[in-house]
Design an enzyme around this catalytic site. Structure first.
Site, PDB file in Angstrom:
ATOM      1  N   GLU A  31       0.799  -1.264   0.022  1.00 12.59           N
ATOM      2  CA  GLU A  31      -0.171   0.014  -0.198  1.00 12.59           C
ATOM      3  C   GLU A  31       1.020   1.255  -0.003  1.00 12.59           C
ATOM      4  O   GLU A  31       1.459   1.349   0.785  1.00 12.59           O
ATOM      5  CB  GLU A  31      -0.919  -0.051   1.136  1.00 12.59           C
ATOM      6  CG  GLU A  31      -2.247   0.564   1.032  1.00 12.59           C
ATOM      7  CD  GLU A  31      -3.012  -0.495   0.153  1.00 12.59           C
ATOM      8  OE1 GLU A  31      -2.986  -0.191  -1.200  1.00 12.59           O
ATOM      9  OE2 GLU A  31      -3.632  -1.210   0.455  1.00 12.59           O
ATOM     10  N   ASP A  34       2.800   2.044  -5.006  1.00 11.94           N
ATOM     11  CA  ASP A  34       2.726   2.369  -6.308  1.00 11.94           C
ATOM     12  C   ASP A  34       3.552   3.432  -7.000  1.00 11.94           C
ATOM     13  O   ASP A  34       4.092   3.494  -7.838  1.00 11.94           O
ATOM     14  CB  ASP A  34       1.369   2.083  -7.233  1.00 11.94           C
ATOM     15  CG  ASP A  34       0.161   3.165  -6.444  1.00 11.94           C
ATOM     16  OD1 ASP A  34       0.503   3.742  -5.781  1.00 11.94           O
ATOM     17  OD2 ASP A  34      -0.741   3.197  -6.912  1.00 11.94           O
ATOM     18  N   ALA A 120     -15.771   3.287  -1.057  1.00 13.82           N
ATOM     19  CA  ALA A 120     -15.719   2.320  -0.222  1.00 13.82           C
ATOM     20  C   ALA A 120     -14.047   2.043  -0.243  1.00 13.82           C
ATOM     21  O   ALA A 120     -13.542   0.850   0.288  1.00 13.82           O
ATOM     22  CB  ALA A 120     -16.333   0.986  -0.297  1.00 13.82           C
ATOM     23  N   SER A 123     -11.930   1.135  -5.431  1.00 14.57           N
ATOM     24  CA  SER A 123     -11.737   1.787  -6.742  1.00 14.57           C
ATOM     25  C   SER A 123     -12.934   1.895  -7.617  1.00 14.57           C
ATOM     26  O   SER A 123     -12.572   1.306  -8.917  1.00 14.57           O
ATOM     27  CB  SER A 123     -10.378   0.760  -7.482  1.00 14.57           C
ATOM     28  OG  SER A 123      -9.440   1.153  -6.643  1.00 14.57           O
ATOM     29  N   SER A 124     -13.867   2.382  -7.207  1.00 12.79           N
ATOM     30  CA  SER A 124     -15.238   2.539  -8.228  1.00 12.79           C
ATOM     31  C   SER A 124     -14.651   3.255  -9.263  1.00 12.79           C
ATOM     32  O   SER A 124     -15.113   3.243 -10.395  1.00 12.79           O
ATOM     33  CB  SER A 124     -16.355   2.830  -7.404  1.00 12.79           C
ATOM     34  OG  SER A 124     -15.863   4.170  -6.725  1.00 12.79           O
ATOM     35  N   GLU A 162      -7.413  10.313 -14.667  1.00 13.58           N
ATOM     36  CA  GLU A 162      -7.619  10.575 -13.271  1.00 13.58           C
ATOM     37  C   GLU A 162      -6.791  11.525 -12.584  1.00 13.58           C
ATOM     38  O   GLU A 162      -7.344  12.404 -11.974  1.00 13.58           O
ATOM     39  CB  GLU A 162      -7.350   9.274 -12.466  1.00 13.58           C
ATOM     40  CG  GLU A 162      -7.575   9.354 -10.949  1.00 13.58           C
ATOM     41  CD  GLU A 162      -8.264   7.874 -10.418  1.00 13.58           C
ATOM     42  OE1 GLU A 162      -8.951   7.257 -11.058  1.00 13.58           O
ATOM     43  OE2 GLU A 162      -8.020   7.906  -9.092  1.00 13.58           O
ATOM     44  N   ASP A 174      -4.656   0.914  -9.391  1.00 14.72           N
ATOM     45  CA  ASP A 174      -6.089   0.268  -9.431  1.00 14.72           C
ATOM     46  C   ASP A 174      -6.643   0.316 -11.051  1.00 14.72           C
ATOM     47  O   ASP A 174      -7.234  -0.791 -11.062  1.00 14.72           O
ATOM     48  CB  ASP A 174      -6.844   1.511  -9.107  1.00 14.72           C
ATOM     49  CG  ASP A 174      -6.603   2.180  -7.556  1.00 14.72           C
ATOM     50  OD1 ASP A 174      -5.980   1.293  -6.733  1.00 14.72           O
ATOM     51  OD2 ASP A 174      -6.872   3.216  -7.307  1.00 14.72           O
ATOM     52  N   TYR A 226      -3.682  12.347   1.008  1.00 14.92           N
ATOM     53  CA  TYR A 226      -3.069  11.588   0.086  1.00 14.92           C
ATOM     54  C   TYR A 226      -1.864  12.431  -0.875  1.00 14.92           C
ATOM     55  O   TYR A 226      -0.594  11.722  -0.894  1.00 14.92           O
ATOM     56  CB  TYR A 226      -3.970  10.815  -0.964  1.00 14.92           C
ATOM     57  CG  TYR A 226      -3.436  10.116  -2.058  1.00 14.92           C
ATOM     58  CD1 TYR A 226      -3.490   8.574  -2.033  1.00 14.92           C
ATOM     59  CD2 TYR A 226      -2.704  10.404  -3.282  1.00 14.92           C
ATOM     60  CE1 TYR A 226      -2.954   7.752  -2.903  1.00 14.92           C
ATOM     61  CE2 TYR A 226      -2.344   9.392  -4.143  1.00 14.92           C
ATOM     62  CZ  TYR A 226      -2.513   8.131  -3.992  1.00 14.92           C
ATOM     63  OH  TYR A 226      -1.728   7.167  -4.895  1.00 14.92           O
TER      64      TYR A 226
HETATM   65  C1  GLA Z   1      -5.447   4.595  -3.854  1.00 10.05           C
HETATM   66  C2  GLA Z   1      -4.631   4.883  -5.194  1.00 10.05           C
HETATM   67  C3  GLA Z   1      -3.543   4.015  -5.665  1.00 10.05           C
HETATM   68  C4  GLA Z   1      -2.627   3.509  -4.480  1.00 10.05           C
HETATM   69  C5  GLA Z   1      -3.507   3.329  -3.155  1.00 10.05           C
HETATM   70  C6  GLA Z   1      -2.445   3.051  -1.883  1.00 10.05           C
HETATM   71  O1  GLA Z   1      -5.929   3.494  -4.044  1.00 10.05           O
HETATM   72  O2  GLA Z   1      -5.517   5.040  -6.349  1.00 10.05           O
HETATM   73  O3  GLA Z   1      -2.926   4.489  -6.453  1.00 10.05           O
HETATM   74  O4  GLA Z   1      -1.574   4.787  -4.467  1.00 10.05           O
HETATM   75  O5  GLA Z   1      -4.219   4.220  -2.989  1.00 10.05           O
HETATM   76  O6  GLA Z   1      -1.824   1.962  -2.386  1.00 10.05           O
END
Ligand code: GLA
Length: 385
Positions: A31, A34, A120, A123-124, A162, A174, A226
């Site tokens: 997590e 990426d 949630a 990744s909708s 995005e 995602d 983020y």
């Molecule tokens: C979100 C982002 C991903 C990734 C995760 C954390 O889902 O869309 O690119 O960075 O957070 O792992």
């Protein structure tokens, strides 16, 4: 599918040319790695976003959603971070990014519907982008669904959509998951080289299930947290003289930490470097059928995200602790954090008991009621009809 087709006909006056869909994802481990050139290990969910689509003979994009009011219209040439905005930016952004890549695209009528829970952490938004990208690839004869390279190129365009048009500075896991994951497999994704490998993931055979709990706690990737984490990592990489934190070998971690001034930045770096190591360890454990070890790695990942990366929240901590206390082999938050979902590896026989225990713990704590369900590793974006 029938309802979607009927709704499309009501909205746009004729049946759609086709229906495409793409899955949401849960990340098993890896997590916030990426965007650091690291490793992650997502699976595609059975929950999908469906797009009924017809091409148009002009360059107008008309978009409607079963989850939203109204019809949004924009010309391809007008798409920007300001227009069309909202949920439809994720649709329009894909067309914008494909055109920017030199591909010939035209106008579309699009109606979307989704079984991926919104907000949630599943990744909708990537599912929406990838369903539209799959439709565009087929309708404009781009041929990008037919090869892994083509799918990776589509994923990259969805990430641009995005980042640039929807304004969320996310890392790309995602969209790769939604376009490249296979059934009964997790996708080992190397975000430095772009290499992918399918890792068998079928807990059912081992008498376990993957339980997902949507905490229903507020979370928004477009808010500053983020972006702040990502910026801290990029700043640390600059200070350490490397392109990305992936370049820091675990054996050099202490030395690297000693060269950073801020305690907060040191903790961010420690999370990233140790999390990449945990992905490698989890792949080895899965290949050796050692689920107990995968569970321990889930727990260690959660602790690192909570204490070093500081992206967990009370709801996620309560859900993971309760799952462990009621028989889970391991549990962790999945996705960006600050809310969203927790995942746990649970013996099949106690899955209901674990879900009920989490619900009771949430009621005791005065949190919104969570929603739990089990998932299996499912297939990638494709044409349905
Ligand atoms: C979100 C982002 C991903 C990734 C995760 C954390 O889902 O869309 O690119 O960075 O957070 O792992």
């Amino acid at each position: 599918m029938d309802r979607l087709t009927a709704d499309f006909e009501r909205t746009f006056g004729a049946a759609p040319t086709g229906v495409w869909s793409a899955p949401g994802r849960v990340n098993l481990i890896g997590e916030h790695t990426d965007y650091n050139g690291g490793l992650c290990l997502p699976i595609a969910l059975p929950q999908r976003t469906y797009a009924a689509v017809s091409p148009r003979d002009d360059s107008v994009l008309r978009m409607a959603s079963a989850q939203q009011e109204g019809l949004v219209e924009v010309s391809l040439g007008e798409i920007s971070p300001e227009r069309p905005g909202g949920w439809s930016a994720y649709v329009a952004g894909v067309l914008w990014a494909l055109a920017k890549d030199g591909l010939t695209v035209g106008g579309l009528d699009v109606l979307v519907d989704s079984t991926v829970p919104l907000g949630a952490g599943l990744s909708s938004s990537a599912a929406l982008e990838c369903a539209v990208a799959a439709a565009a690839s087929d309708l404009f004869a781009l041929g990008l669904l037919e090869s892994a390279e083509g799918r990776a190129r589509l994923a990259a365009r969805c990430v641009e959509a995005e980042n640039t048009i929807a304004g969320a500075p996310t890392g790309g896991m995602d969209q790769s998951a939604s376009l490249l994951c296979d059934e009964r497999s997790a996708l080992l994704l190397d975000c430095r080289s772009g290499d992918t490998r399918q890792v068998p993931f079928d807990l059912g055979g081992a008498g376990h299930v993957l339980l997902v709990t949507d905490t229903r706690a507020e979370h928004a990737l477009v808010d500053g947290q983020y972006a702040a984490r990502r910026e801290a990592c990029e700043q640390a990489a600059r200070e350490l003289g490397v392109d990305t934190l992936r370049e820091i070998d675990p054996s050099e971690l202490d030395d690297a930490l000693g060269r950073l001034d801020s305690d907060e930045v040191r903790r961010r770096v420690r999370h990233v470097v140790t999390e990449i190591e945990r992905v490698e360890a989890a792949v080895r454990a899965l290949e050796a059928d050692d689920l107990a070890e995968v569970g321990r790695l889930f727990d260690a990942s959660h602790a690192s995200l909570r204490d070093d990366y500081e992206v967990s929240c009370e709801e996620l901590d309560v859900a993971t602790e309760t799952a462990r206390a009621h028989g889970a082999l391991g549990a962790r938050m999945t996705g960006g954090g600050f809310g969203g979902s927790c995942i746990a590896i649970v013996p099949a026989g106690v899955a209901d008991a674990v879900a009920s225990a989490i619900e009771a713990a949430f009621a005791d704590a005065g949190f919104t009621a969570p929603q739990s369900f089990t998932v299996t590793a499912s297939g990638p974006a494709h044409r349905d009809a």
